[in-house]
Design an enzyme around this catalytic site. Structure first.
Site, PDB file in Angstrom:
ATOM      1  N   HIS A  14     -10.693  -1.740  -7.510  1.00  0.00           N
ATOM      2  CA  HIS A  14     -10.819  -3.176  -7.130  1.00  0.00           C
ATOM      3  C   HIS A  14     -10.136  -4.382  -7.410  1.00  0.00           C
ATOM      4  O   HIS A  14      -9.412  -4.942  -6.551  1.00  0.00           O
ATOM      5  CB  HIS A  14     -12.530  -3.500  -7.469  1.00  0.00           C
ATOM      6  CG  HIS A  14     -13.491  -2.416  -7.218  1.00  0.00           C
ATOM      7  ND1 HIS A  14     -13.242  -1.781  -5.737  1.00  0.00           N
ATOM      8  CD2 HIS A  14     -14.527  -2.138  -7.473  1.00  0.00           C
ATOM      9  CE1 HIS A  14     -14.398  -1.249  -5.739  1.00  0.00           C
ATOM     10  NE2 HIS A  14     -15.178  -1.268  -6.680  1.00  0.00           N
ATOM     11  N   MET A  48     -10.679 -26.255  -6.461  1.00  0.00           N
ATOM     12  CA  MET A  48      -9.386 -26.458  -7.433  1.00  0.00           C
ATOM     13  C   MET A  48      -9.873 -27.516  -8.503  1.00  0.00           C
ATOM     14  O   MET A  48     -10.561 -28.655  -8.349  1.00  0.00           O
ATOM     15  CB  MET A  48      -8.497 -27.127  -6.501  1.00  0.00           C
ATOM     16  CG  MET A  48      -7.161 -27.900  -7.215  1.00  0.00           C
ATOM     17  SD  MET A  48      -6.027 -26.689  -7.643  1.00  0.00           S
ATOM     18  CE  MET A  48      -5.202 -26.288  -6.083  1.00  0.00           C
TER      19      MET A  48
END
Length: 516
Positions: A275, A404
């Site tokens: 993964h 962000m």
């Protein structure tokens, strides 16, 4: 005497019979989907629900598809339907008409009982599939057969052999036979190569779909678009601006009854080697020539081949207290339930940037995310480095989001810098859109013949080459796990490794998913 005059010679156009055949022969035959291991947990919890959701959305049409369950358990068609009925639940946008759709879908399922390593059961399966194809008036060679192996890898070779001997579809009129295999693909490089050889002797690579459901997650699918369709990311995505990258998988529960299975593999084989490494490839790869599956997978392989050997001092293993109390786990097990490690990519873009892979069970939170931490601002006149660095975070699960972390002025009369965020939370921004489950997307890709989000054989080999030396040392007891408390962040040594790798933790800032 030779002439000095230039002449143009007109060449005949290049011809590829295989390409022309692919273009001229549409897929018009009926579709048979065979779920092997139909009575198991994976089939009930993932495979059949994914097929049901594809049916509800119109991607599987009742007039062309039929679904076959195959397993050793002696049950009837109706008993299989009753077993999976409770797992086929409506999503928030599909409650209306659910019962009718559920009833119609279950009538498309037929069960065949048989062993996994003898021909008798597969001959019965092939007979049932052929009857379905005849009922749909499919021409011989035009039908499509998809075999989903919801089974342990140990039985892949005999099952694939039986499919090859008894259940293949002729492919001269646009039909095909494809197989889907689940991870783990082996335990190390040698066993993975052996498994690949055994399956490769029976099927060609375009027929094999090695499924890693993380590649079907919505935010993982978004990585290529984010990186290569946004101008402001492209000049920043390199060693000049990025200090370190974390790829994290955390669970707040332990093995919960899967201790016997988990102990055979451990957290590295179960999560990191597949993964998290797949996510790393998409974060670090160069721009592919096109969006064709082979071009994308070529770039993923190149990244894996640039990863240098993992250093022992850049690995921390842990095992949560209470793991050995599971009666299915050996008393002397040293299988790690936690691992933090640093991978380093030796190429022009990423030289010197640590990629920190972290996964663990029984921790203090549940999440999976990518955290890109940028370097400090040079000549920082606002002293904002005390607040923390700029970070771009991609939350894969739960509460899918991208945000962000940046420094801004706190509102008011003082010039005070604080950390805040620009946030794209999917639950808020896309309220009327149901995000598909990973298995839905990947099964649909298999039917369409799109291998972009599946693991290619050379990619699998390159991945095992990275981790096999470390795994062998762990298996031999040469690399010990550190005990850690349930509900903690894991071993303290892991946080110390992150500091040495250059990660700067932000204190006093917590991202809170926005509410509706």
């Amino acid at each position: 005497m030779a002439s000095d005059t230039w002449t143009l010679e007109k060449r005949a156009p290049l011809r590829s019979d295989s390409v022309l055949k692919e273009v001229n022969v549409p897929e018009i035959g009926c579709l048979s989907i065979v779920v092997l291991g139909a009575s198991g947990d994976l089939a009930k919890k993932k495979t059949f629900p994914a097929l049901f959701n594809l049916y509800r959305q119109g991607f599987l049409q009742s007039q062309e598809v039929y679904i076959f369950g195959y397993a050793r358990t002696k049950i009837s068609d109706e008993e299989l339907r009753d077993r999976i009925r409770g797992y086929l639940v409506p999503s928030k946008n599909t409650a209306e008409g659910h019962e009718e759709d559920l009833s119609n879908f279950l009538q498309l399922i037929k069960y065949v009982c048989g062993s996994y390593d003898t021909e008798e059961g597969y001959q019965s399966l092939d007979k049932e599939i052929a009857e379905h194809e005849n009922l749909r008036n499919s021409k011989e060679g035009s039908s499509r057969r998809l075999f989903y192996l919801a089974l342990p890898p140990s039985v892949y070779p005999p099952v694939c052999k039986m499919i090859r001997n008894c259940c293949m579809n002729k492919s001269d009129l646009g039909g095909w036979t494809r197989i889907v295999v689940e991870k783990p693909f082996g335990r190390d490089l040698e066993s993975a190569e052996q498994l690949s050889n055994q399956i490769g002797e029976l099927f060609e690579e375009p027929q094999i779909y090695r499924i890693d459901h993380y590649l079907g997650k919505e935010l993982v699918q978004n990585l290529l678009v984010l990186r290569f369709a946004n101008r402001f990311f492209m000049p920043l995505w390199n060693r000049d601006n990025i200090d370190n990258i974390q790829i994290v998988f955390r669970e707040d529960f332990g093995t919960d009854g899967r201790g016997g299975y988990f102990d055979q593999y451990g957290i590295i084989r179960d999560i990191i080697q597949n993964h998290l490494l797949q996510v790393l490839c998409l974060v670090a790869m160069e721009k592919p020539v096109s969006l064709k599956p082979e071009h994308i997978r070529d770039e993923k392989v190149k990244v894996l081949q640039c990863v240098i050997p993992i250093k022992d001092e850049e690995v921390v293993l842990g095992q949560y207290e209470g793991y050995l109390e599971d009666p299915t786990v050996p008393d002397d097990s040293h299988t790690p339930t936690f691992a933090t490690m640093v991978l380093r990519i030796h190429n022009e873009r990423w030289e010197g940037v640590p990629f920190i892979l972290k996964a663990g069970k029984a921790l203090n939170s549940r999440k999976a995310e990518i955290r890109v931490q940028f370097k400090d601002v040079p000549g920082d006149i606002f002293k904002s480095n005390k607040q923390g660095r700029n970070e771009f975070v991609i939350r894969l699960q739960p509460s899918e989001a991208m945000y962000m972390k940046l420094t801004v002025k706190q509102p008011g009369l003082k010039m005070l810098a604080i950390q805040s965020e620009m946030d794209l939370s999917y639950g808020q921004r896309y309220q009327d859109i149901t995000i598909p489950e990973a298995y839905e997307r990947l099964i649909l890709d298999t039917i369409r013949g799109d291998q972009q989000h599946f693991v290619r054989r050379d990619e699998l080999k390159a991945a095992w080459e990275i981790f096999t030396p470390l795994l062998h040392r762990i298996d031999n007891g040469e690399f010990k796990s550190i005990p850690y408390k349930r509900g903690s962040r894991g071993p303290e040594e892991a946080d110390e490794l992150l500091k040495r790798a250059g990660y700067v933790q932000t204190h006093g800032y917590i991202w809170i998913p926005p509410t509706l």
